[in-house]
Design a protein around this motif. Structure first.
Motif, PDB file in Angstrom:
ATOM      1  N   TRP A  27       0.862  -1.190   0.000  1.00  0.00           N
ATOM      2  CA  TRP A  27       0.000   0.000   0.000  1.00  0.00           C
ATOM      3  C   TRP A  27       0.891   1.230   0.000  1.00  0.00           C
ATOM      4  CZ3 TRP A  27      -4.771  -1.222  -1.036  1.00  0.00           C
ATOM      5  CH2 TRP A  27      -5.364  -2.370  -0.520  1.00  0.00           C
ATOM      6  N   ALA A  29       0.805   5.174   0.930  1.00  0.00           N
ATOM      7  CA  ALA A  29       0.062   6.280   1.558  1.00  0.00           C
ATOM      8  C   ALA A  29       0.784   7.575   1.177  1.00  0.00           C
ATOM      9  CB  ALA A  29      -0.029   6.059   3.062  1.00  0.00           C
ATOM     10  N   GLY A  30       1.437   8.256   2.123  1.00  0.00           N
ATOM     11  CA  GLY A  30       2.164   9.476   1.774  1.00  0.00           C
ATOM     12  C   GLY A  30       3.495   9.195   1.093  1.00  0.00           C
ATOM     13  N   GLY A  31       4.000   7.976   1.266  1.00  0.00           N
ATOM     14  CA  GLY A  31       5.257   7.576   0.627  1.00  0.00           C
ATOM     15  C   GLY A  31       6.509   8.117   1.293  1.00  0.00           C
ATOM     16  N   THR A  32       6.375   8.782   2.438  1.00  0.00           N
ATOM     17  CA  THR A  32       7.560   9.419   3.035  1.00  0.00           C
ATOM     18  C   THR A  32       8.569   8.397   3.552  1.00  0.00           C
ATOM     19  OG1 THR A  32       6.499   9.638   5.197  1.00  0.00           O
ATOM     20  CG2 THR A  32       6.288  11.511   3.687  1.00  0.00           C
ATOM     21  N   TRP A  33       8.085   7.242   3.966  1.00  0.00           N
ATOM     22  CA  TRP A  33       9.029   6.172   4.315  1.00  0.00           C
ATOM     23  C   TRP A  33       9.304   5.304   3.100  1.00  0.00           C
ATOM     24  CZ3 TRP A  33       8.516   0.760   4.292  1.00  0.00           C
ATOM     25  CH2 TRP A  33       9.670   0.093   4.727  1.00  0.00           C
ATOM     26  N   LEU A  34       8.237   4.950   2.350  1.00  0.00           N
ATOM     27  CA  LEU A  34       8.427   4.031   1.219  1.00  0.00           C
ATOM     28  C   LEU A  34       9.482   4.547   0.242  1.00  0.00           C
ATOM     29  CD1 LEU A  34       4.822   2.801   0.357  1.00  0.00           C
ATOM     30  CD2 LEU A  34       6.796   1.355   0.804  1.00  0.00           C
ATOM     31  N   LEU A  97      10.344  13.769  13.643  1.00  0.00           N
ATOM     32  CA  LEU A  97      11.541  14.228  12.954  1.00  0.00           C
ATOM     33  C   LEU A  97      11.055  14.580  11.547  1.00  0.00           C
ATOM     34  CD1 LEU A  97      14.507  14.616  12.302  1.00  0.00           C
ATOM     35  CD2 LEU A  97      14.754  12.159  12.109  1.00  0.00           C
ATOM     36  N   THR A 107       0.803  10.415   6.233  1.00  0.00           N
ATOM     37  CA  THR A 107      -0.560  10.185   6.703  1.00  0.00           C
ATOM     38  C   THR A 107      -0.547   9.602   8.117  1.00  0.00           C
ATOM     39  OG1 THR A 107      -0.599   7.924   5.855  1.00  0.00           O
ATOM     40  CG2 THR A 107      -1.313   9.679   4.336  1.00  0.00           C
ATOM     41  N   GLY A 110      -0.242   5.812   7.717  1.00  0.00           N
ATOM     42  CA  GLY A 110       1.133   5.403   7.387  1.00  0.00           C
ATOM     43  C   GLY A 110       2.007   5.399   8.616  1.00  0.00           C
ATOM     44  N   ASN A 111       1.804   6.400   9.460  1.00  0.00           N
ATOM     45  CA  ASN A 111       2.608   6.479  10.682  1.00  0.00           C
ATOM     46  C   ASN A 111       2.292   5.328  11.630  1.00  0.00           C
ATOM     47  OD1 ASN A 111       2.978   7.982  13.669  1.00  0.00           O
ATOM     48  ND2 ASN A 111       4.609   8.264  12.175  1.00  0.00           N
ATOM     49  N   ALA A 118       8.780   5.679  17.946  1.00  0.00           N
ATOM     50  CA  ALA A 118       8.637   7.136  17.953  1.00  0.00           C
ATOM     51  C   ALA A 118       7.530   7.618  17.023  1.00  0.00           C
ATOM     52  CB  ALA A 118       9.955   7.790  17.568  1.00  0.00           C
ATOM     53  N   GLY A 119       6.562   6.790  16.745  1.00  0.00           N
ATOM     54  CA  GLY A 119       5.437   7.197  15.893  1.00  0.00           C
ATOM     55  C   GLY A 119       4.470   8.071  16.691  1.00  0.00           C
ATOM     56  N   LEU A 163      -5.636  -3.815   5.323  1.00  0.00           N
ATOM     57  CA  LEU A 163      -5.593  -2.359   5.203  1.00  0.00           C
ATOM     58  C   LEU A 163      -6.093  -1.711   6.490  1.00  0.00           C
ATOM     59  CD1 LEU A 163      -5.255   0.049   3.215  1.00  0.00           C
ATOM     60  CD2 LEU A 163      -7.589  -0.398   2.444  1.00  0.00           C
ATOM     61  N   LEU A 164      -5.355  -0.736   6.979  1.00  0.00           N
ATOM     62  CA  LEU A 164      -5.876   0.097   8.068  1.00  0.00           C
ATOM     63  C   LEU A 164      -6.808   1.115   7.426  1.00  0.00           C
ATOM     64  CD1 LEU A 164      -5.981   1.251  10.947  1.00  0.00           C
ATOM     65  CD2 LEU A 164      -3.905   2.538  10.419  1.00  0.00           C
ATOM     66  N   ARG A 190      13.544  13.031  16.485  1.00  0.00           N
ATOM     67  CA  ARG A 190      12.754  11.835  16.809  1.00  0.00           C
ATOM     68  C   ARG A 190      12.578  11.752  18.324  1.00  0.00           C
ATOM     69  NH1 ARG A 190      13.176   6.157  13.710  1.00  0.00           N
ATOM     70  NH2 ARG A 190      12.593   7.586  12.059  1.00  0.00           N
TER      71      ARG A 190
HETATM   72  C1  LIG Z   1      13.876  11.728   7.485  1.00  0.00           C
HETATM   73  C2  LIG Z   1      12.728  10.904   8.039  1.00  0.00           C
HETATM   74  C3  LIG Z   1      12.332  11.097   9.351  1.00  0.00           C
HETATM   75  C4  LIG Z   1      11.286  10.343   9.896  1.00  0.00           C
HETATM   76  N1  LIG Z   1      10.941  10.562  11.193  1.00  0.00           N
HETATM   77  C5  LIG Z   1       9.975   9.803  11.757  1.00  0.00           C
HETATM   78  C6  LIG Z   1       9.607   9.993  13.122  1.00  0.00           C
HETATM   79  O1  LIG Z   1      10.136  10.848  13.845  1.00  0.00           O
HETATM   80  N2  LIG Z   1       8.663   9.174  13.635  1.00  0.00           N
HETATM   81  C7  LIG Z   1       8.045   8.223  12.876  1.00  0.00           C
HETATM   82  O2  LIG Z   1       7.193   7.492  13.365  1.00  0.00           O
HETATM   83  N3  LIG Z   1       8.375   8.042  11.576  1.00  0.00           N
HETATM   84  C8  LIG Z   1       9.305   8.789  11.001  1.00  0.00           C
HETATM   85  N4  LIG Z   1       9.641   8.591   9.679  1.00  0.00           N
HETATM   86  C9  LIG Z   1       9.003   7.494   8.914  1.00  0.00           C
HETATM   87  C10 LIG Z   1       7.753   7.958   8.077  1.00  0.00           C
HETATM   88  O3  LIG Z   1       8.058   9.083   7.311  1.00  0.00           O
HETATM   89  C11 LIG Z   1       6.544   8.285   8.967  1.00  0.00           C
HETATM   90  O4  LIG Z   1       6.275   7.174   9.823  1.00  0.00           O
HETATM   91  C12 LIG Z   1       5.290   8.619   8.165  1.00  0.00           C
HETATM   92  O5  LIG Z   1       4.258   9.014   9.037  1.00  0.00           O
HETATM   93  C13 LIG Z   1       4.800   7.465   7.298  1.00  0.00           C
HETATM   94  O6  LIG Z   1       3.579   7.858   6.701  1.00  0.00           O
HETATM   95  P1  LIG Z   1       3.347   7.781   5.123  1.00  0.00           P
HETATM   96  O7  LIG Z   1       1.919   8.132   4.893  1.00  0.00           O
HETATM   97  O8  LIG Z   1       4.336   8.565   4.378  1.00  0.00           O
HETATM   98  O9  LIG Z   1       3.551   6.199   4.889  1.00  0.00           O
HETATM   99  P2  LIG Z   1       4.180   5.416   3.640  1.00  0.00           P
HETATM  100  O10 LIG Z   1       5.633   5.693   3.507  1.00  0.00           O
HETATM  101  O11 LIG Z   1       3.329   5.594   2.427  1.00  0.00           O
HETATM  102  O12 LIG Z   1       3.929   3.916   4.177  1.00  0.00           O
HETATM  103  C14 LIG Z   1       4.604   3.421   5.308  1.00  0.00           C
HETATM  104  C15 LIG Z   1       4.301   1.922   5.467  1.00  0.00           C
HETATM  105  O13 LIG Z   1       2.951   1.719   5.917  1.00  0.00           O
HETATM  106  C16 LIG Z   1       2.192   0.962   4.970  1.00  0.00           C
HETATM  107  N5  LIG Z   1       0.865   1.590   4.951  1.00  0.00           N
HETATM  108  C17 LIG Z   1       0.608   2.908   4.789  1.00  0.00           C
HETATM  109  N6  LIG Z   1      -0.708   3.152   4.947  1.00  0.00           N
HETATM  110  C18 LIG Z   1      -1.293   1.953   5.211  1.00  0.00           C
HETATM  111  C19 LIG Z   1      -2.641   1.551   5.490  1.00  0.00           C
HETATM  112  N7  LIG Z   1      -3.646   2.446   5.534  1.00  0.00           N
HETATM  113  N8  LIG Z   1      -2.880   0.237   5.731  1.00  0.00           N
HETATM  114  C20 LIG Z   1      -1.878  -0.666   5.710  1.00  0.00           C
HETATM  115  N9  LIG Z   1      -0.585  -0.349   5.463  1.00  0.00           N
HETATM  116  C21 LIG Z   1      -0.291   0.941   5.213  1.00  0.00           C
HETATM  117  C22 LIG Z   1       2.969   1.070   3.656  1.00  0.00           C
HETATM  118  O14 LIG Z   1       2.741  -0.021   2.810  1.00  0.00           O
HETATM  119  C23 LIG Z   1       4.407   1.126   4.169  1.00  0.00           C
HETATM  120  O15 LIG Z   1       4.865  -0.160   4.501  1.00  0.00           O
HETATM  121  C24 LIG Z   1      10.646   9.356   9.108  1.00  0.00           C
HETATM  122  C25 LIG Z   1      11.036   9.175   7.768  1.00  0.00           C
HETATM  123  C26 LIG Z   1      12.074   9.949   7.241  1.00  0.00           C
HETATM  124  C27 LIG Z   1      12.486   9.708   5.802  1.00  0.00           C
END
Ligand SMILES: Cc1cc2nc3c(=O)[nH]c(=O)nc-3n(C[C@H](O)[C@H](O)[C@H](O)COP(=O)(O)OP(=O)(O)OC[C@H]3O[C@@H](n4cnc5c(N)ncnc54)[C@H](O)[C@@H]3O)c2cc1C
Length: 272
Positions: A27, A29-34, A97, A107, A110-111, A118-119, A163-164, A190
């Motif tokens: 899946w 979501a915002g892609g910030t980790w992916l 962070l 999102t 995603g978090n 640290a989520g 899916l969440l 973090r």
């Molecule tokens: C520089 C940097 C700093 C960061 N700092 C932090 C921090 O301080 N704390 C923290 O917790 N995280 C941190 N992150 C990790 C990440 O950016 C965050 O956790 C962010 O909130 C992930 O959300 P996203 O929507 O971008 O998820 P995505 O990157 O799109 O997805 C993250 C994961 O969750 C899965 N996923 C997403 N949505 C769903 C859903 N609805 N159902 C099932 N699976 C799903 C995806 O398949 C993937 O495996 C950091 C990342 C970077 C690059």
């Protein structure tokens, strides 16, 4: 970064349109980790954006947060005045962070699904007694409290492809008094420790939720405000040394020390 292993991006109109979940699907979501590191085993991203779920739905019963709700939307949410705990929404959105770029893309779901200690969306929704609605690829939806959803550092109860959908915060929790404590090595860093206490103004019940310090969220609930000794004993019992996280942001000993320190501050603050 570019993900060179991705060969397809699906944009379904409904989650039910995705029935099969072969290895290599993820899946998006915002892609910030992916998109922050190579995803060698992933070849297909299924974009959640095209599902167009309403981000925030407030009612007398509480607040439903869609998994696809952006951090920035939650930060800007104007809560009804009786939701005394609503400042926690903004406080937790600032406990990343992250830069504004992350806020605008990442999102809530995603978090939570990253399930990192640290989520901050885990801290928030666990402390406010949130319940996740999960949609398996096949079978009926199920509900899981946030405190049970995260099982460890980067692990949770999601089955492959599950899916969440959303997280529901009950109005009864949003109406509680709250106290918030967080430690991070840098202001926008973090979290090393993030503790939230809530207290029911009517019944006096007290809930302390320990996050960031520990591998998973630890809720400690009390029928009345505990004494300092009772609170410390409850922490001792619920959090063995091995449950404190050990990483570059803090040692288990430091996290343990701050957990006791902030827990007592929260207890005193909510005794008023
Ligand atoms: C520089 C940097 C700093 C960061 N700092 C932090 C921090 O301080 N704390 C923290 O917790 N995280 C941190 N992150 C990790 C990440 O950016 C965050 O956790 C962010 O909130 C992930 O959300 P996203 O929507 O971008 O998820 P995505 O990157 O799109 O997805 C993250 C994961 O969750 C899965 N996923 C997403 N949505 C769903 C859903 N609805 N159902 C099932 N699976 C799903 C995806 O398949 C993937 O495996 C950091 C990342 C970077 C690059």
């Amino acid at each position: 970064m570019d993900l060179h292993t991705i060969t397809e991006i699906k944009r379904p109109a409904r989650a039910e349109d995705v029935q099969e979940w072969p290895k290599g699907f993820a899946w998006l979501a915002g892609g910030t980790w992916l998109f922050s590191e190579p995803q060698i085993e992933t070849h297909t991203l299924v974009d959640l954006d095209s599902l167009r779920w309403p981000s925030l739905t407030a009612s007398a019963a509480g607040l439903e947060i869609a998994a696809t709700c952006k951090i920035i939307e939650l930060e800007r949410f104007a809560a009804p005045p009786e939701w005394c705990a609503a400042p926690l929404l903004s406080l937790c959105c600032h406990s990343f962070l992250s830069s504004f770029k992350i806020w605008n893309a990442a999102t809530v779901g995603g978090n939570v699904c990253m399930s990192l200690p640290a989520g901050p969306m885990i801290s928030l929704t666990a402390a406010l007694e949130g319940v996740c609605t999960l949609w398996p690829r096949q079978g009926a939806p199920r509900q899981v409290p946030v405190v049970d959803f995260v099982t460890g550092n980067h692990t949770n109860v999601l089955a492959p492809g599950e899916l969440l959908r959303s997280i529901f915060l009950p109005a009864s929790a949003l109406k509680k008094a709250h106290a918030f404590r967080r430690f991070s090595l840098t202001e926008l860093g973090r979290s090393e420790v993030l503790l939230i206490g809530t207290r029911c103004p009517k019944r006096g019940t007290f809930l302390l939720t320990i996050t960031a310090a520990t591998l998973r969220p630890i809720p400690l609930s009390f029928a009345n405000l505990p004494s300092a000794a009772e609170l410390q004993a409850a922490i001792d019992q619920a959090v063995p040394q091995a449950l404190y996280l050990n990483d570059t942001h803090g040692s288990p000993a430091h996290r343990r020390h701050l957990t006791y320190y902030y827990a007592e501050q929260i207890r005193v603050e909510l005794s008023a």
